[in-house]
Design a protein around this motif. Structure first.
Motif, PDB file in Angstrom:
ATOM      1  N   THR A   1       0.833  -1.327  -0.036  1.00  0.00           N
ATOM      2  CA  THR A   1      -0.169   0.338  -0.143  1.00  0.00           C
ATOM      3  C   THR A   1       0.907   1.335  -0.325  1.00  0.00           C
ATOM      4  O   THR A   1       1.797   1.250   0.730  1.00  0.00           O
ATOM      5  CB  THR A   1      -1.237  -0.453   1.610  1.00  0.00           C
ATOM      6  OG1 THR A   1      -1.802  -0.874   1.102  1.00  0.00           O
ATOM      7  CG2 THR A   1      -1.660   1.313   0.759  1.00  0.00           C
ATOM      8  N   ILE A   2       0.230   2.197  -0.778  1.00  0.00           N
ATOM      9  CA  ILE A   2       1.562   3.088  -0.869  1.00  0.00           C
ATOM     10  C   ILE A   2       0.805   4.157  -0.849  1.00  0.00           C
ATOM     11  O   ILE A   2      -0.186   4.386  -1.665  1.00  0.00           O
ATOM     12  CB  ILE A   2       2.221   3.288  -2.587  1.00  0.00           C
ATOM     13  CG1 ILE A   2       2.926   2.086  -2.674  1.00  0.00           C
ATOM     14  CG2 ILE A   2       2.838   4.626  -2.151  1.00  0.00           C
ATOM     15  CD1 ILE A   2       3.726   1.642  -3.619  1.00  0.00           C
ATOM     16  N   GLY A   3       0.990   5.218  -0.119  1.00  0.00           N
ATOM     17  CA  GLY A   3       0.486   6.353   0.201  1.00  0.00           C
ATOM     18  C   GLY A   3      -0.079   7.685   0.001  1.00  0.00           C
ATOM     19  O   GLY A   3       1.596   8.176   0.361  1.00  0.00           O
ATOM     20  N   ALA A   4      -0.051   8.887  -0.225  1.00  0.00           N
ATOM     21  CA  ALA A   4       0.223  10.591   0.014  1.00  0.00           C
ATOM     22  C   ALA A   4      -1.301  11.404   0.307  1.00  0.00           C
ATOM     23  O   ALA A   4      -1.891  10.801   0.178  1.00  0.00           O
ATOM     24  CB  ALA A   4       0.842  11.086  -1.591  1.00  0.00           C
ATOM     25  N   SER A   5      -0.838  11.785   1.338  1.00  0.00           N
ATOM     26  CA  SER A   5      -1.761  12.399   2.095  1.00  0.00           C
ATOM     27  C   SER A   5      -1.119  14.090   2.202  1.00  0.00           C
ATOM     28  O   SER A   5       0.143  14.839   2.486  1.00  0.00           O
ATOM     29  CB  SER A   5      -1.814  12.204   3.555  1.00  0.00           C
ATOM     30  OG  SER A   5      -2.084  10.816   3.431  1.00  0.00           O
ATOM     31  N   TRP A   6      -1.945  14.951   1.890  1.00  0.00           N
ATOM     32  CA  TRP A   6      -2.347  16.135   2.147  1.00  0.00           C
ATOM     33  C   TRP A   6      -2.766  16.922   3.501  1.00  0.00           C
ATOM     34  O   TRP A   6      -4.220  17.007   3.055  1.00  0.00           O
ATOM     35  CB  TRP A   6      -2.589  17.176   0.823  1.00  0.00           C
ATOM     36  CG  TRP A   6      -2.277  18.900   0.801  1.00  0.00           C
ATOM     37  CD1 TRP A   6      -1.874  19.172   2.451  1.00  0.00           C
ATOM     38  CD2 TRP A   6      -2.715  19.594   0.495  1.00  0.00           C
ATOM     39  NE1 TRP A   6      -1.679  20.173   1.792  1.00  0.00           N
ATOM     40  CE2 TRP A   6      -1.733  20.774   0.746  1.00  0.00           C
ATOM     41  CE3 TRP A   6      -3.668  20.041  -0.837  1.00  0.00           C
ATOM     42  CZ2 TRP A   6      -3.077  22.215   0.245  1.00  0.00           C
ATOM     43  CZ3 TRP A   6      -3.904  20.909  -1.691  1.00  0.00           C
ATOM     44  CH2 TRP A   6      -3.890  21.863  -0.715  1.00  0.00           C
TER      45      TRP A   6
END
Length: 478
Positions: A405-410
């Motif tokens: 699982t690869i994620g990015a959050s702002w």
């Protein structure tokens, strides 16, 4: 201020399962949770007595908590089972705090609180479960906790020893009648503790009643009543004054009474296809609740310690709704309205609070895009009103397979102050307003990568209802 994320926390666990037959399960689990953190607060004060000055508060903590958990379950037959658990913990905590004050004339005053804490505890519990039929079950058990905590105050070589012997005998009855399920439990808690020269002995009852009505496949109603005492921690009873500022002295209170809590919970749930909702009402009344209080000692000094209030009450009503899998879209909405009352000798406060949260998402194949936002509410405890943590985030996740699982959050988008924790103290002796925020996490971008591996039977879990763990440091940290 220079390194806002100066902390690390690790959980390491090794578990061994041995099951020679379907009726016997033995589990041995060793875990250790090392952690470190550092905090630094920069404050500017306009003081009517001392003038304007700056103070820098720094605190650091280093904890290690190795623990060994031994569990045995023996099913004698379909109706009789025995569970035994023993948990031993050796924990250490090194706490450092410096409160430094810088005055306009160039002078500097420091108030230092450095403490090393060592705790040894052993928790033992045995529970016997008898099933009369598929509708009726009875369990009874006994739990014991013995511990020894030693706190070494490095600035004075004061070394109090705190010991406890906590016993709890209980019985539980579960009964199903048609679409109704009832659970009744009661027990006696016998608690002996010693803090240097102060000895305390408590005998209290713990009781709860739960009823569930499964009306049909869509509707369920549940009601719960619980009575439980809140016994003061060993650290809260420590009679050792520490000066933390030019005006304030902090101390435990060996005369604290046991708080008694009565709470009632009524909830109704609806579930139909892609939509579900829960409506809940919760009422809690705590007598002799321990609250922070400040009194004037004379010579410009104030004493801060916990005292027993007359009552602390809360009435909360909330609703949560979820809609999922509508052409890949889904959402969750939470709304809550809460009323607080708090009163002590010669004072009373009340508060009405509203909070909400919203989450929406869209999934397409291995990709998920989501957004959540929280509207924080307030809470009241004694003289203090605080506001919950604010937050919002726009997140993208990619799951190419079941392992990665690869994620990015702002996070905290378009927010200059980031996470905020405002609070108000309505004490008649020491009224204050505090603005505490972490500006370094405003408009924060977080990248995450996780990998999960399934090795088959290594992740299986056996039936167990006993899961005790030691979580009392025995140290009063300011």
């Amino acid at each position: 201020s220079r390194n806002p994320f100066h902390y690390d926390y690790h959980t390491m666990k090794v578990k061994y399962d041995y099951s020679p037959s379907t009726k016997t399960l033995f589990q041995a689990t060793f875990s250790i949770n090392p952690s470190r953190n550092k905090w630094r607060f920069l404050v500017h004060t306009e003081d009517s007595r001392l003038g304007e000055y700056d103070n820098r508060n720094m605190s650091a903590n280093k904890d290690v908590n190795p623990s060994l958990d031994l569990f045995l379950r023996q099913d004698f037959n379909e109706k009789n089972s025995l569970e035994v658990q023993v948990v031993g913990t050796l924990s250490s905590s090194d706490y450092r705090r410096d409160n430094n004050y810088f005055y306009p004339d160039g002078s500097e005053v420091s108030y230092i609180m450095n403490v090393d804490s060592r705790r040894r505890s052993l928790i033992s519990e045995v529970s016997y479960i008898h099933t009369f039929s598929q509708n009726t079950s009875l369990s009874t058990g006994w739990q014991n906790t013995v511990s020894r905590s030693t706190n070494t105050y490095l600035t004075s070589d004061y070394k109090p020893v705190l010991t406890e012997n906590n016993n709890y005998a209980y019985v539980r009855l579960g009964q199903s009648v048609g679409k109704f399920y009832f659970s009744l439990s009661t027990g006696a808690k016998l608690f002996w503790m010693k803090n240097d020269l102060n000895k305390r002995h408590f005998v209290r009852n713990l009781s709860s009643v739960m009823a569930t009505w499964n009306i049909n496949t869509k509707w369920t109603i549940q009601g719960v009543f619980r009575y439980s005492p809140y016994i003061p921690s060993l650290s809260a009873l420590t009679d050792y004054p520490q000066q933390v500022s030019p005006y304030l002295v902090s101390n435990g209170n060996p005369d604290l009474k046991v708080a008694e809590n009565y709470n009632f919970n009524l909830a109704g749930s609806f579930n139909s296809g892609k939509f579900s909702a829960t409506l809940r009402s919760y009422y809690s009344n705590t007598r002799d609740n321990a609250v922070g209080d400040v009194s004037y000692m004379g010579d410009g000094l104030f004493l801060s310690q916990n005292v027993n209030s007359r009552y602390q009450r809360m009435f909360m009503n909330d609703v949560s709704m979820r809609l999922s899998d509508v052409h890949g879209f889904g959402g969750r909405l939470y709304l809550c309205l809460t009323r607080y009352w708090s009163a002590g000798d010669g004072w009373s406060h009340n508060l009405t609070s509203f909070d909400a949260s919203l989450t929406v998402w869209w999934s397409k194949g291995p990709f998920t895009v989501s957004y959540w936002r929280k509207l924080p509410g307030k809470w009241l405890n004694g003289h203090i009103v605080g506001k919950e943590e604010n937050g919002d985030a726009l997140q993208v996740e990619w799951q190419p397979d079941k392992h990665w699982t690869i994620g990015a959050s702002w996070m905290y988008m378009f927010d200059k102050k980031g996470t905020r924790y405002p609070s108000w103290n309505y004490s008649a002796v020491n009224p204050t307003r505090t603005e505490h925020y972490i500006n370094d996490n405003a408009n924060m971008v977080v990248l995450s990568v996780s990998y999960s591996a399934d090795f088959g039977s290594i992740f299986r879990t056996g039936r167990r209802s006993l899961n005790n763990s030691d979580n009392d440091s025995g140290l009063l940290k300011l």
